[in-house]
Design a protein around this motif. Structure first.
Motif, PDB file in Angstrom:
ATOM      1  N   ASP A  99       6.367   5.361   6.782  1.00 23.66           N
ATOM      2  CA  ASP A  99       6.331   4.364   7.872  1.00 23.66           C
ATOM      3  C   ASP A  99       6.315   2.934   7.333  1.00 23.66           C
ATOM      4  O   ASP A  99       6.098   1.992   8.106  1.00 23.66           O
ATOM      5  N   HIS A 100       6.534   2.826   6.034  1.00 29.27           N
ATOM      6  CA  HIS A 100       6.500   1.521   5.351  1.00 29.27           C
ATOM      7  C   HIS A 100       5.159   0.815   5.498  1.00 29.27           C
ATOM      8  O   HIS A 100       5.086  -0.412   5.686  1.00 29.27           O
ATOM      9  N   VAL A 101       4.093   1.606   5.438  1.00 28.93           N
ATOM     10  CA  VAL A 101       2.732   1.050   5.299  1.00 28.93           C
ATOM     11  C   VAL A 101       2.559   0.723   3.818  1.00 28.93           C
ATOM     12  O   VAL A 101       2.672   1.613   2.975  1.00 28.93           O
ATOM     13  N   VAL A 102       2.325  -0.535   3.508  1.00 27.51           N
ATOM     14  CA  VAL A 102       2.189  -0.928   2.099  1.00 27.51           C
ATOM     15  C   VAL A 102       0.731  -1.087   1.692  1.00 27.51           C
ATOM     16  O   VAL A 102       0.408  -1.110   0.511  1.00 27.51           O
ATOM     17  N   HIS A 103      -0.143  -1.184   2.694  1.00 30.20           N
ATOM     18  CA  HIS A 103      -1.582  -1.305   2.425  1.00 30.20           C
ATOM     19  C   HIS A 103      -2.323  -0.556   3.525  1.00 30.20           C
ATOM     20  O   HIS A 103      -2.022  -0.749   4.711  1.00 30.20           O
ATOM     21  N   ALA A 104      -3.289   0.292   3.138  1.00 29.87           N
ATOM     22  CA  ALA A 104      -4.046   1.050   4.139  1.00 29.87           C
ATOM     23  C   ALA A 104      -5.530   1.005   3.807  1.00 29.87           C
ATOM     24  O   ALA A 104      -5.906   1.089   2.633  1.00 29.87           O
ATOM     25  N   LEU A 138       3.355   6.204  -4.943  1.00 29.97           N
ATOM     26  CA  LEU A 138       3.994   5.814  -3.671  1.00 29.97           C
ATOM     27  C   LEU A 138       4.123   4.302  -3.521  1.00 29.97           C
ATOM     28  O   LEU A 138       4.795   3.830  -2.595  1.00 29.97           O
ATOM     29  N   GLY A 139       3.439   3.567  -4.382  1.00 29.20           N
ATOM     30  CA  GLY A 139       3.426   2.102  -4.241  1.00 29.20           C
ATOM     31  C   GLY A 139       2.629   1.658  -3.018  1.00 29.20           C
ATOM     32  O   GLY A 139       2.807   0.554  -2.520  1.00 29.20           O
ATOM     33  N   VAL A 140       1.731   2.535  -2.524  1.00 28.53           N
ATOM     34  CA  VAL A 140       0.877   2.179  -1.384  1.00 28.53           C
ATOM     35  C   VAL A 140      -0.504   1.825  -1.910  1.00 28.53           C
ATOM     36  O   VAL A 140      -1.105   2.595  -2.664  1.00 28.53           O
ATOM     37  N   ASP A 141      -0.993   0.659  -1.503  1.00 29.33           N
ATOM     38  CA  ASP A 141      -2.328   0.220  -1.886  1.00 29.33           C
ATOM     39  C   ASP A 141      -3.306   0.796  -0.856  1.00 29.33           C
ATOM     40  O   ASP A 141      -3.195   0.474   0.328  1.00 29.33           O
ATOM     41  N   LEU A 316       2.462  -8.917  14.908  1.00 29.73           N
ATOM     42  CA  LEU A 316       1.561  -7.785  14.623  1.00 29.73           C
ATOM     43  C   LEU A 316       1.539  -7.452  13.133  1.00 29.73           C
ATOM     44  O   LEU A 316       0.480  -7.155  12.572  1.00 29.73           O
ATOM     45  N   ALA A 317       2.715  -7.502  12.479  1.00 25.24           N
ATOM     46  CA  ALA A 317       2.744  -7.202  11.036  1.00 25.24           C
ATOM     47  C   ALA A 317       2.034  -8.310  10.254  1.00 25.24           C
ATOM     48  O   ALA A 317       1.233  -8.027   9.349  1.00 25.24           O
ATOM     49  N   ALA A 318       2.295  -9.569  10.621  1.00 28.08           N
ATOM     50  CA  ALA A 318       1.623 -10.691   9.934  1.00 28.08           C
ATOM     51  C   ALA A 318       0.111 -10.602  10.147  1.00 28.08           C
ATOM     52  O   ALA A 318      -0.677 -10.794   9.220  1.00 28.08           O
ATOM     53  N   ASN A 319      -0.305 -10.279  11.395  1.00 29.71           N
ATOM     54  CA  ASN A 319      -1.738 -10.120  11.669  1.00 29.71           C
ATOM     55  C   ASN A 319      -2.347  -9.014  10.816  1.00 29.71           C
ATOM     56  O   ASN A 319      -3.498  -9.113  10.386  1.00 29.71           O
ATOM     57  N   SER A 320      -1.585  -7.935  10.586  1.00 29.46           N
ATOM     58  CA  SER A 320      -2.148  -6.817   9.811  1.00 29.46           C
ATOM     59  C   SER A 320      -2.480  -7.270   8.393  1.00 29.46           C
ATOM     60  O   SER A 320      -3.478  -6.825   7.816  1.00 29.46           O
ATOM     61  N   PHE A 321      -1.672  -8.186   7.839  1.00 26.76           N
ATOM     62  CA  PHE A 321      -1.981  -8.689   6.495  1.00 26.76           C
ATOM     63  C   PHE A 321      -3.098  -9.738   6.543  1.00 26.76           C
ATOM     64  O   PHE A 321      -3.960  -9.775   5.666  1.00 26.76           O
ATOM     65  N   GLU A 322      -3.093 -10.543   7.596  1.00 22.95           N
ATOM     66  CA  GLU A 322      -4.181 -11.532   7.738  1.00 22.95           C
ATOM     67  C   GLU A 322      -5.538 -10.820   7.859  1.00 22.95           C
ATOM     68  O   GLU A 322      -6.542 -11.280   7.307  1.00 22.95           O
ATOM     69  N   ALA A 323      -5.549  -9.692   8.574  1.00 20.67           N
ATOM     70  CA  ALA A 323      -6.805  -8.983   8.845  1.00 20.67           C
ATOM     71  C   ALA A 323      -7.232  -8.059   7.709  1.00 20.67           C
ATOM     72  O   ALA A 323      -8.353  -7.561   7.705  1.00 20.67           O
ATOM     73  N   SER A 324      -6.348  -7.811   6.747  1.00 23.37           N
ATOM     74  CA  SER A 324      -6.650  -6.879   5.647  1.00 23.37           C
ATOM     75  C   SER A 324      -7.656  -7.465   4.668  1.00 23.37           C
ATOM     76  O   SER A 324      -7.695  -8.677   4.469  1.00 23.37           O
ATOM     77  N   PHE A 325      -8.396  -6.570   4.029  1.00 23.80           N
ATOM     78  CA  PHE A 325      -9.316  -6.988   2.961  1.00 23.80           C
ATOM     79  C   PHE A 325      -8.548  -6.974   1.630  1.00 23.80           C
ATOM     80  O   PHE A 325      -8.796  -6.132   0.752  1.00 23.80           O
ATOM     81  N   ILE A 326      -7.593  -7.891   1.511  1.00 25.66           N
ATOM     82  CA  ILE A 326      -6.776  -8.002   0.302  1.00 25.66           C
ATOM     83  C   ILE A 326      -6.949  -9.409  -0.259  1.00 25.66           C
ATOM     84  O   ILE A 326      -7.510 -10.283   0.400  1.00 25.66           O
ATOM     85  N   ALA A 329      -3.351 -13.568  -2.991  1.00 21.84           N
ATOM     86  CA  ALA A 329      -2.083 -13.343  -3.713  1.00 21.84           C
ATOM     87  C   ALA A 329      -1.345 -12.139  -3.115  1.00 21.84           C
ATOM     88  O   ALA A 329      -0.123 -12.188  -2.912  1.00 21.84           O
ATOM     89  N   GLN A 330      -2.090 -11.074  -2.821  1.00 26.40           N
ATOM     90  CA  GLN A 330      -1.459  -9.886  -2.194  1.00 26.40           C
ATOM     91  C   GLN A 330      -0.894 -10.249  -0.826  1.00 26.40           C
ATOM     92  O   GLN A 330       0.208  -9.848  -0.469  1.00 26.40           O
ATOM     93  N   ARG A 331      -1.668 -11.024  -0.060  1.00 27.12           N
ATOM     94  CA  ARG A 331      -1.223 -11.386   1.285  1.00 27.12           C
ATOM     95  C   ARG A 331       0.081 -12.183   1.225  1.00 27.12           C
ATOM     96  O   ARG A 331       1.015 -11.935   1.990  1.00 27.12           O
ATOM     97  N   GLN A 332       0.135 -13.108   0.274  1.00 25.50           N
ATOM     98  CA  GLN A 332       1.362 -13.918   0.155  1.00 25.50           C
ATOM     99  C   GLN A 332       2.555 -13.053  -0.218  1.00 25.50           C
ATOM    100  O   GLN A 332       3.660 -13.244   0.270  1.00 25.50           O
ATOM    101  N   LYS A 333       2.294 -12.076  -1.093  1.00 19.94           N
ATOM    102  CA  LYS A 333       3.386 -11.175  -1.505  1.00 19.94           C
ATOM    103  C   LYS A 333       3.909 -10.366  -0.301  1.00 19.94           C
ATOM    104  O   LYS A 333       5.112 -10.271  -0.066  1.00 19.94           O
ATOM    105  N   TRP A 334       2.984  -9.801   0.495  1.00 19.65           N
ATOM    106  CA  TRP A 334       3.422  -9.001   1.646  1.00 19.65           C
ATOM    107  C   TRP A 334       4.073  -9.878   2.704  1.00 19.65           C
ATOM    108  O   TRP A 334       5.050  -9.471   3.355  1.00 19.65           O
ATOM    109  N   MET A 335       3.586 -11.104   2.891  1.00 19.77           N
ATOM    110  CA  MET A 335       4.196 -12.008   3.876  1.00 19.77           C
ATOM    111  C   MET A 335       5.615 -12.387   3.452  1.00 19.77           C
ATOM    112  O   MET A 335       6.513 -12.512   4.290  1.00 19.77           O
TER     113      MET A 335
END
Ligand code: ADE
Ligand code: ZN
Length: 349
Positions: A99-104, A138-141, A316-326, A329-335
């Motif tokens: 589902d292209h979840v890169v961080h869970a 899997l490259g999933v964090d 919603l995708a941008a919010n998911s990275f904003e809300a993540s405990f990452i 640097a990780q957030r900028q990469k995913w954005m």
């Protein structure tokens, strides 16, 4: 927030599938598919009160949260060995990668297992090993959040936290789940304070079925950084204003809310109203094996039912990275990856 050009409705499903996203509200015990329940029951010689996968699935007709939790705890009774915990987490993470979840950030309920005599180390080590493999294969964090069952006592929660501390490096935070109404956040003040002393992040289910007062209690009593569900906030304008002003994320789970009768139809879900009010809303699957869909299925059905478009998908995708405990640097990469994905769709539209 970036202004996103419209994308033709026929290409929205592909965009929703392909965009990188984080999942922040998934109970790993809720990803236990009926087939795996039966396979593990056989492997561990655990008797089940259902004769077949079909009979078990037929029992998934829930009327509220408690009617689901009764079956969910029965399903988790087949988990006994370290390999079992590895297997459920791995199955979810493989599915999430599709589902292209890169961080869970995965919730787990240790009391559901330790109360049956399963050692804490068996639970955490199995889950943590799957999380490590997800990164390399899997490259999933993937990270773990330990949840306390709110229908049990605070004493039990305190004991659970102490018991888990030898594995402190394997989980990033604590949460609060299970039967909400009648178990307000204030019941767990001391255990959340203890967790904070250990540098653990804090989240709590609040306002799923319970009143807005439980959301206030989770924020002011437990000092949580995110609210899980939170859809009942809509009934309290002062709370809505605070959630928007402080950008306190809500991890909303539309198919869960539908299956547990929080909203009569998906078209009645208030996700779009919460987004329009400026809240940091994220979209999640909760217990995908029980509620009829993993993360992309939640996106697809919700976008169809509420007639949402590319702007909301990006939000919603941008919010998911904003809300993540990452990390930042990780957030900028995913954005960066998120923007690149939208650019590809806009160019080809
Ligand atoms: N445990 C698993 N799913 C849950 C939910 N939706 N609410 C509360 N506790 C849960
Ligand atoms: Zn949940």
């Amino acid at each position: 927030m970036a202004k996103i050009p419209a994308i033709s409705p026929s290409r929205m499903p592909q965009l929703l599938r392909e965009m990188p996203k984080a999942e922040l509200h998934i109970h790993i015990e809720g990803s236990l598919e009926p087939e795996l329940i039966f396979a593990l029951a056989q492997r561990n010689r655990v008797p089940l009160p259902y004769a077949s996968v079909q009979e078990l699935r037929a029992a998934y007709a829930f009327t509220n949260l408690q009617s689901f939790l009764d079956i969910y705890y029965a399903g988790a009774s087949v988990l006994l060995k370290e390999q079992d915990f590895y297997d459920i987490a791995w199955a979810y993470l493989e599915r999430a990668a599709e589902d292209h979840v890169v961080h869970a950030e995965l919730f787990f309920d240790p009391q559901t297992h330790t109360e049956r005599g399963v050692p804490m180390g068996v639970v955490i080590e199995g889950l943590a090993r799957a999380c490590r493999d997800a990164q390399t294969r899997l490259g999933v964090d993937a990270q773990l959040i330990l949840c306390f069952l709110r229908h049990l006592s605070e004493e039990s929660a305190l004991q659970t936290l102490e018991e888990a501390l030898p594995w402190r490096e394997h989980f990033i935070g604590v949460g609060l789940d299970s039967s909400e109404v009648g178990h307000p956040p204030e019941k767990f003040l001391r255990v959340f304070a203890r967790a904070a002393e250990h540098g653990l992040r804090r989240v709590a289910h609040a306002g799923e079925e319970g009143p807005p007062a439980y959301i206030w209690g989770a924020l002011d009593g437990l000092h949580v950084e995110r609210i899980d569900h939170g859809v009942q906030a809509i009934h309290d304008p002062a709370l809505m204003a605070r959630l928007a002003r402080e950008r306190i994320p809500l991890t909303v789970c539309p198919l869960s809310n539908l299956k547990l009768c929080v909203f009569p139809r998906l078209a009645d879900h208030n996700l779009a109203q919460l987004l329009d009010a400026g809240l940091c809303v994220t979209l999640n699957s909760d217990d995908p094996a029980y509620f009829g869909g993993y993360l992309n299925e939640n996106f697809l059905q919700t976008f169809t039912a509420l007639d949402l478009g590319a702007q909301q998908a990006y939000q919603l995708a941008a919010n998911s990275f904003e809300a993540s405990f990452i990390t930042e640097a990780q957030r900028q990469k995913w954005m960066h990856e998120l923007k690149a994905c939208f650019d590809r769709f806009v160019e080809h539209d």
